[in-house]
Design an enzyme around this catalytic site. Structure first.
Site, PDB file in Angstrom:
ATOM      1  N   GLU A 175       0.821  -1.210   0.000  1.00  0.00           N
ATOM      2  CA  GLU A 175       0.000   0.000   0.000  1.00  0.00           C
ATOM      3  C   GLU A 175       0.856   1.262   0.000  1.00  0.00           C
ATOM      4  OE1 GLU A 175      -3.909  -1.898   2.273  1.00  0.00           O
ATOM      5  OE2 GLU A 175      -2.828  -0.224   3.182  1.00  0.00           O
ATOM      6  N   HIS A 208     -10.292   1.561   0.275  1.00  0.00           N
ATOM      7  CA  HIS A 208     -10.728   0.699   1.379  1.00  0.00           C
ATOM      8  C   HIS A 208     -12.245   0.493   1.398  1.00  0.00           C
ATOM      9  CE1 HIS A 208      -6.646   1.418   2.768  1.00  0.00           C
ATOM     10  NE2 HIS A 208      -6.807   0.465   3.646  1.00  0.00           N
TER      11      HIS A 208
END
Length: 329
Positions: A175, A208
């Site tokens: 990420e 997310h």
């Protein structure tokens, strides 16, 4: 979005002030189109990263070891290919950063030790209250706790735990690579460093939202609770993303954001409500307040660019004629 070609989001020229912008000199696109290329490239990276989680069809929940292993494979492939997106962006815009691609993405040796230690220390100071709470609620004393943490058997058990590997290793590394190391160099010439700190986390926060579909699929809670949780997670991850983007710019390294991300994944969101009801509420709340105060006091000194050598993104903006970027000093 129409403002991408206007005054709100500007493309900094990639040359000395007295010359034409380098993108123009190379016959590249104009400022508005370059900003569109930057935003589209970041959006493509975010979609590719999230999409890689769903290339495997499975009826199993996300925490099942088989699902985690498959997602490891696809996420690592996408993350490994993500620097190619930065290369393509560089060719399409004609922007020349003046450093190698790996250096621009935070892979460099200069200042690596302070870059690994100081941001992590700063983050641990912020979590002083939660760390005190964890210590108070732990049944073992400090000596026993250190023995457990340093024991090779404990680490061996962690390295065979798929959820631990996902939360502490793979997710932080991939990420931060995709959403910080690749996106910030593409956004900074378009927006400047300050706005990039707050723009980049929006891609990270939206990425997310895919948890909503899994929670709805497995009916893990009511629809209202799921969307409320998603809104909270977006806010939390966006704030956290701004913090790690700030660390990436100020240190010029990827390792600091990765370690801080891993630490925060381990700690989770501070249990403030539990602290308010804790038997030792007063010293615990004092620890929370002290941690936040020290964090704000030490944020600038511990991320002083002088500690980390030449900063690649600042070099990029200096070549663009923006030598007064506030985050660079």
């Amino acid at each position: 979005m129409a403002a991408l070609g206007g005054d709100g989001l500007r493309l900094l020229s990639v040359s000395r002030p007295e010359r034409q912008p380098e993108s123009a000199a190379l016959g590249g696109p104009g400022p508005g189109l370059c900003c569109w290329v930057s935003v589209f490239s970041c959006l493509s990276l975010a979609c590719s990263y999230v999409g890689s989680l769903y290339v495997w069809k499975s009826e199993l929940p996300r925490d099942h070891p088989a699902v985690i292993k498959r997602r490891f494979t696809s996420v690592l492939v996408v993350s490994s290919l993500s620097p190619l997106c930065v290369l393509l962006w560089r060719e399409l815009t004609g922007i020349q950063p003046g450093t190698s691609l790996l250096t621009l993405m935070g892979f460099r040796l200069e200042g690596i030790f302070p870059a690994a230690l100081l941001p992590l220390l700063l983050t641990m100071i912020l979590f002083l209250g939660p760390l005190m709470q964890l210590s108070m609620d732990c049944p073992c004393d400090l000596a026993d706790g250190l023995k457990v943490v340093l024991a090779p058997r404990s680490w061996a058990r962690c390295l065979t735990d798929m959820r631990w590997l996902r939360n502490q290793v793979i997710a932080p590394l991939t990420e931060e690579l995709v959403f910080r190391a690749c996106m910030l160099p593409m956004l900074a010439p378009c927006t400047g460093l300050g706005p990039a700190v707050f723009t980049c986390p929006l891609f990270f926060g939206v990425a997310h939202f895919h948890h909503i579909f899994e929670q709805l699929r497995f009916r893990q809670s009511s629809v209202g609770s799921i969307f409320l949780s998603a809104a909270f997670q977006f806010s939390y991850t966006a704030v956290f993303g701004a913090y790690t983007a700030f660390l990436f710019i100020r240190t010029g390294h990827l390792i600091g954001p990765v370690l801080c991300h891993s630490f925060c994944n381990y700690m989770g969101f501070p249990a403030v409500c539990a602290a308010l009801e804790h038997p030792q509420r007063r010293p615990l709340l004092a620890g929370y307040a002290l941690g936040v105060g020290l964090f704000l006091l030490l944020l600038q000194p511990l991320t002083d660019p002088k500690l980390y050598g030449s900063l690649p993104l600042c070099v990029l903006l200096e070549r663009a004629g923006d030598s007064e970027a506030p985050l660079c000093s």
